[in-house]
Design a protein around this motif. Structure first.
Motif, short mmCIF file in Angstrom:
data_model
loop_
_atom_site.label_atom_id
_atom_site.label_comp_id
_atom_site.label_asym_id
_atom_site.label_seq_id
_atom_site.Cartn_x
_atom_site.Cartn_y
_atom_site.Cartn_z
N HIS A 141 42.19 21.17 24.10
CA HIS A 141 41.27 20.72 23.06
C HIS A 141 40.45 19.53 23.56
N PRO A 142 39.14 19.55 23.35
CA PRO A 142 38.30 18.44 23.79
C PRO A 142 38.44 17.24 22.85
N PRO A 143 37.78 16.12 23.16
CA PRO A 143 37.82 14.97 22.25
C PRO A 143 37.11 15.28 20.93
N PHE A 144 37.44 14.53 19.91
CA PHE A 144 36.79 14.58 18.60
C PHE A 144 37.05 15.87 17.82
N GLY A 145 38.20 16.47 18.05
CA GLY A 145 38.66 17.55 17.20
C GLY A 145 37.76 18.76 17.17
N GLY A 345 38.63 17.31 29.07
CA GLY A 345 39.84 16.56 29.36
C GLY A 345 39.83 15.15 28.83
N MET A 346 38.70 14.67 28.36
CA MET A 346 38.59 13.29 27.91
C MET A 346 39.34 13.05 26.60
N THR A 347 39.91 11.88 26.45
CA THR A 347 40.36 11.43 25.14
C THR A 347 39.16 10.87 24.39
N ASP A 348 39.32 10.67 23.10
CA ASP A 348 38.21 10.12 22.31
C ASP A 348 37.76 8.77 22.88
N ARG A 349 38.69 7.88 23.10
CA ARG A 349 38.30 6.52 23.50
C ARG A 349 37.73 6.49 24.91
N TYR A 350 38.24 7.36 25.80
CA TYR A 350 37.67 7.41 27.15
C TYR A 350 36.24 7.94 27.10
#
Length: 366
Positions: A141-145, A345-350
């Motif tokens: 799943h990508p960042p931001f849902g 692969g990014m997290t939201d904050r990254y």
């Protein structure tokens, strides 16, 4: 130090006179008997419809572990993966929530997994397979849902004419991206369940995979209602009356009702199915949540911001691929895949941090 333990306490140290332990050539009596004992247990206790833990079906054959089934080993590989650790900083519904009690993609994953194991145990199916699928189902799943997935899909479609689907990317994570590009070499039943967990994907071939597919929806609908009420986007009295009357007015009651319904109907059918009344009520709740939460006014306000962030990064890295860290993490892949791998692969904050690094001027030292 290696010690044996019994009711009387620690025994002598059998490793004291050897320099190392070779679990392959000298596995020990417990490990030597483990696989046969586990297979005998499964034949005695599991349903004839349950998937079996042996033999492992991996793309690259490898010796089995002496103290874990192949499916337990896959569970451990998933839990120890970098993609699994990143789930704690990925949005479920609410972007970068300030409260401590909102769900993340990690807590959603854990909720899906524990409810799925409950269903598998009640139906005498393979809990280890169910657990591995549950823990791995959202690794891509990508960042931001859901909004992030929609935006990334649109970007890739417009630029390269191919879709982005998180369930397909979850399989790519475990097959290709993890373990420094070697993948996790998971059992085929685990891979099939991860790919098939979404209603947009082909139905999994195992009943264990089918459990995760339904429970994923059961979990996110009910915990997203809880989070939306906590955030002030919904009030309990806003929920549609008919499905609430069928399933219950408290989240835990609704989950309990849906799980009991799923188990009882599945046991009779020999397949993983919901009862018509419960299934219809859940579909009505899902429609309500899409209209009022997932695609509601608050989500639409955030959608524009998320789209701006992701499109800026997507355009930047497709226009200047030399700036992709580690080449995008997948040597040999084409540009579309490399950019997709990196952004998904990014997290939201990254993701926000990289966006700020590209767009916000650095402070000048005076």
């Amino acid at each position: 130090m290696c010690r044996t333990y019994n009711a009387a306490g620690p025994g002598p140290d059998p490793c004291a006179t050897i320099a190392g332990v070779d679990v392959v050539t000298a596995p020990g009596p417990v490990a030597e008997a483990f696989a046969a004992r586990q297979q005998a247990w499964e034949e005695q206790h599991l349903s004839p419809l349950a998937a079996r833990s042996y033999p492992a079906r991996r793309r690259e054959p490898e010796p089995d572990c002496g103290l874990r089934t192949p499916l337990q080993r896959d569970r451990d590989r998933i839990v120890h993966s970098k993609a699994f650790r990143r789930l704690k900083h990925k949005t479920q519904v609410f972007v970068a929530p300030e409260g401590d009690h909102y769900r993340t993609r990690l807590t959603h994953t854990l909720e899906v997994t524990q409810v799925s194991r409950t269903v598998a145990r009640a139906l005498a199916l393979n809990e280890d397979l169910t657990e591995a699928i549950g823990l791995g189902h959202d690794l891509g799943h990508p960042p931001f849902g859901h909004i992030g997935e929609s935006v990334l899909d649109a970007c890739v479609q417009e630029r390269f004419g191919r879709p982005f689907r998180h369930f397909e990317h979850s399989l790519r994570v475990v097959d290709v991206l993890e373990n420094d590009g070697q993948g996790l070499n998971l059992d085929d039943d685990v891979r099939d369940g991860i790919l098939g967990h979404s209603s947009r994907a082909p139905v999994p071939r195992t009943l264990e995979g089918a459990i995760v597919r339904i429970v994923d929806r059961v979990a996110y609908l009910n915990h997203d209602i809880d989070d939306a009420v906590r955030a002030g986007i919904l009030r309990e009295e806003d929920l549609p009356a008919e499905p609430i009357a069928v399933l219950g007015d408290v989240g835990s009651h609704r989950i309990d009702a849906l799980v009991h319904d799923l188990v009882e109907h599945s046991a009779r059918a020999g397949a993983i199915v919901q009862g018509e009344r419960a299934g219809r009520a859940m579909d009505e709740l899902r429609t309500f949540m899409f209209d009022h939460v997932y695609l509601g006014a608050a989500a639409r306000r955030e959608h524009a911001k998320i789209e701006h962030v992701l499109r800026t990064l997507f355009d930047h890295f497709t226009g200047d691929p030399e700036r992709l860290p580690d080449g995008g993490g997948a040597p040999g892949a084409d540009l579309a895949q490399r950019v997709t791998d990196y952004l998904a692969g990014m997290t939201d904050r990254y993701c926000i941090r990289i966006f700020e690094a590209l767009t916000v001027p650095e402070a000048f030292a005076l």
